[in-house]
Write a protein that holds these residues in place. Structure first.
Motif, PDB file in Angstrom:
ATOM      1  N   HIS A   1     -30.818  50.642 102.171  1.00  0.00           N
ATOM      2  CA  HIS A   1     -31.501  50.310 100.915  1.00  0.00           C
ATOM      3  C   HIS A   1     -30.527  49.814  99.852  1.00  0.00           C
ATOM      4  N   ILE A   2     -29.263  50.212  99.949  1.00  0.00           N
ATOM      5  CA  ILE A   2     -28.306  49.889  98.882  1.00  0.00           C
ATOM      6  C   ILE A   2     -27.084  49.123  99.372  1.00  0.00           C
ATOM      7  N   HIS A   3     -27.078  48.693 100.621  1.00  0.00           N
ATOM      8  CA  HIS A   3     -25.878  48.043 101.177  1.00  0.00           C
ATOM      9  C   HIS A   3     -25.520  46.741 100.476  1.00  0.00           C
ATOM     10  N   ASP A   4     -26.476  46.129  99.783  1.00  0.00           N
ATOM     11  CA  ASP A   4     -26.209  44.861  99.109  1.00  0.00           C
ATOM     12  C   ASP A   4     -26.316  44.991  97.586  1.00  0.00           C
ATOM     13  N   ASN A   5     -26.077  46.197  97.076  1.00  0.00           N
ATOM     14  CA  ASN A   5     -26.135  46.406  95.627  1.00  0.00           C
ATOM     15  C   ASN A   5     -25.152  45.466  94.934  1.00  0.00           C
ATOM     16  N   HIS A   6     -25.562  44.934  93.795  1.00  0.00           N
ATOM     17  CA  HIS A   6     -24.708  43.985  93.069  1.00  0.00           C
ATOM     18  C   HIS A   6     -23.366  44.610  92.693  1.00  0.00           C
ATOM     19  N   ASP A   7     -23.337  45.917  92.516  1.00  0.00           N
ATOM     20  CA  ASP A   7     -22.105  46.626  92.150  1.00  0.00           C
ATOM     21  C   ASP A   7     -21.558  47.299  93.412  1.00  0.00           C
ATOM     22  N   VAL A   8     -20.458  46.796  93.937  1.00  0.00           N
ATOM     23  CA  VAL A   8     -19.924  47.322  95.202  1.00  0.00           C
ATOM     24  C   VAL A   8     -19.648  48.819  95.156  1.00  0.00           C
ATOM     25  N   SER A   9     -19.374  49.353  93.984  1.00  0.00           N
ATOM     26  CA  SER A   9     -19.124  50.793  93.893  1.00  0.00           C
ATOM     27  C   SER A   9     -20.405  51.606  94.099  1.00  0.00           C
ATOM     28  N   CYS A  10     -21.555  50.948  94.097  1.00  0.00           N
ATOM     29  CA  CYS A  10     -22.850  51.630  94.266  1.00  0.00           C
ATOM     30  C   CYS A  10     -23.470  51.377  95.640  1.00  0.00           C
ATOM     31  N   ARG A  11     -22.671  51.004  96.614  1.00  0.00           N
ATOM     32  CA  ARG A  11     -23.196  50.694  97.944  1.00  0.00           C
ATOM     33  C   ARG A  11     -23.183  51.878  98.908  1.00  0.00           C
ATOM     34  N   THR A  12     -22.847  53.048  98.382  1.00  0.00           N
ATOM     35  CA  THR A  12     -22.942  54.295  99.147  1.00  0.00           C
ATOM     36  C   THR A  12     -23.779  55.265  98.314  1.00  0.00           C
ATOM     37  N   PRO A  13     -24.397  56.256  98.951  1.00  0.00           N
ATOM     38  CA  PRO A  13     -25.151  57.231  98.149  1.00  0.00           C
ATOM     39  C   PRO A  13     -24.305  57.904  97.064  1.00  0.00           C
ATOM     40  N   THR A  14     -23.063  58.253  97.381  1.00  0.00           N
ATOM     41  CA  THR A  14     -22.190  58.889  96.395  1.00  0.00           C
ATOM     42  C   THR A  14     -21.918  57.952  95.222  1.00  0.00           C
ATOM     43  N   GLY A  15     -21.591  56.706  95.539  1.00  0.00           N
ATOM     44  CA  GLY A  15     -21.325  55.724  94.490  1.00  0.00           C
ATOM     45  C   GLY A  15     -22.555  55.416  93.656  1.00  0.00           C
ATOM     46  N   LEU A  16     -23.709  55.299  94.322  1.00  0.00           N
ATOM     47  CA  LEU A  16     -24.938  55.017  93.587  1.00  0.00           C
ATOM     48  C   LEU A  16     -25.300  56.181  92.665  1.00  0.00           C
ATOM     49  N   ARG A  17     -25.122  57.395  93.149  1.00  0.00           N
ATOM     50  CA  ARG A  17     -25.420  58.552  92.296  1.00  0.00           C
ATOM     51  C   ARG A  17     -24.565  58.497  91.025  1.00  0.00           C
ATOM     52  N   ALA A  18     -23.284  58.180  91.165  1.00  0.00           N
ATOM     53  CA  ALA A  18     -22.400  58.074  89.995  1.00  0.00           C
ATOM     54  C   ALA A  18     -22.870  56.947  89.069  1.00  0.00           C
ATOM     55  N   GLY A  19     -23.257  55.824  89.652  1.00  0.00           N
ATOM     56  CA  GLY A  19     -23.746  54.704  88.851  1.00  0.00           C
ATOM     57  C   GLY A  19     -25.040  55.026  88.125  1.00  0.00           C
ATOM     58  N   MET A  20     -25.950  55.729  88.811  1.00  0.00           N
ATOM     59  CA  MET A  20     -27.224  56.102  88.193  1.00  0.00           C
ATOM     60  C   MET A  20     -26.983  57.125  87.072  1.00  0.00           C
ATOM     61  N   ASP A  21     -26.067  58.070  87.298  1.00  0.00           N
ATOM     62  CA  ASP A  21     -25.748  59.050  86.262  1.00  0.00           C
ATOM     63  C   ASP A  21     -25.205  58.361  85.010  1.00  0.00           C
ATOM     64  N   GLU A  22     -24.408  57.309  85.210  1.00  0.00           N
ATOM     65  CA  GLU A  22     -23.846  56.573  84.075  1.00  0.00           C
ATOM     66  C   GLU A  22     -24.926  55.738  83.383  1.00  0.00           C
ATOM     67  N   ALA A  23     -25.777  55.082  84.174  1.00  0.00           N
ATOM     68  CA  ALA A  23     -26.814  54.217  83.601  1.00  0.00           C
ATOM     69  C   ALA A  23     -27.931  55.007  82.924  1.00  0.00           C
ATOM     70  N   TYR A  24     -28.177  56.207  83.425  1.00  0.00           N
ATOM     71  CA  TYR A  24     -29.258  57.045  82.902  1.00  0.00           C
ATOM     72  C   TYR A  24     -28.691  58.416  82.503  1.00  0.00           C
ATOM     73  N   PRO A  25     -27.933  58.478  81.406  1.00  0.00           N
ATOM     74  CA  PRO A  25     -27.274  59.733  81.023  1.00  0.00           C
ATOM     75  C   PRO A  25     -28.243  60.874  80.712  1.00  0.00           C
ATOM     76  N   ASN A  26     -29.484  60.577  80.420  1.00  0.00           N
ATOM     77  CA  ASN A  26     -30.481  61.617  80.146  1.00  0.00           C
ATOM     78  C   ASN A  26     -31.258  62.012  81.398  1.00  0.00           C
ATOM     79  N   GLY A  27     -30.797  61.547  82.560  1.00  0.00           N
ATOM     80  CA  GLY A  27     -31.434  61.880  83.828  1.00  0.00           C
ATOM     81  C   GLY A  27     -32.244  60.731  84.398  1.00  0.00           C
TER      82      GLY A  27
END
Length: 107
Positions: A67-93
């Motif tokens: 689902h995320i292998h082609d994410n525009h941000d290469v740091s978000c192409r793994t579940p761990t990386g995406l979780r960090a990216g989502m936490d940053e993009a949505y600081p209130n959850g």
């Protein structure tokens, strides 16, 4: 035309982005174009065209990172990386029960 905001507007030929909730799942249709903007809502001179819009859960992403292998941000192409990216993009959850994956091309 809709505007999508990107915290890290780095793009490669095959692109997707993950958004919290169902807003974009309901708002975008295949073939529709949108403006690419930075987090300050400034247009970056690029237009995206929707290829697909899918609604998934965090569990879906953890079970199948396709689902995320082609994410525009290469740091978000793994579940761990995406979780960090989502936490940053949505600081209130963010909603782990509804994530919209938007696949697009630049036009």
């Amino acid at each position: 035309m809709h505007k999508l905001l990107f915290g890290n507007p780095v793009f490669e030929p095959t692109l997707s982005t993950c958004r919290s909730g169902e807003k974009w799942y309901d708002a975008l249709s295949v073939g529709e174009c949108f403006e690419i903007c930075n987090i300050a809502n400034e247009f970056l001179g690029k237009i995206g065209k929707v290829v697909s819009v899918d609604l998934v859960t965090w569990e879906d992403i953890e079970m199948d990172s396709e689902h995320i292998h082609d994410n525009h941000d290469v740091s978000c192409r793994t579940p761990t990386g995406l979780r960090a990216g989502m936490d940053e993009a949505y600081p209130n959850g963010w909603d782990v029960t509804a994530l919209t994956i938007i696949r697009f091309v630049l036009v």
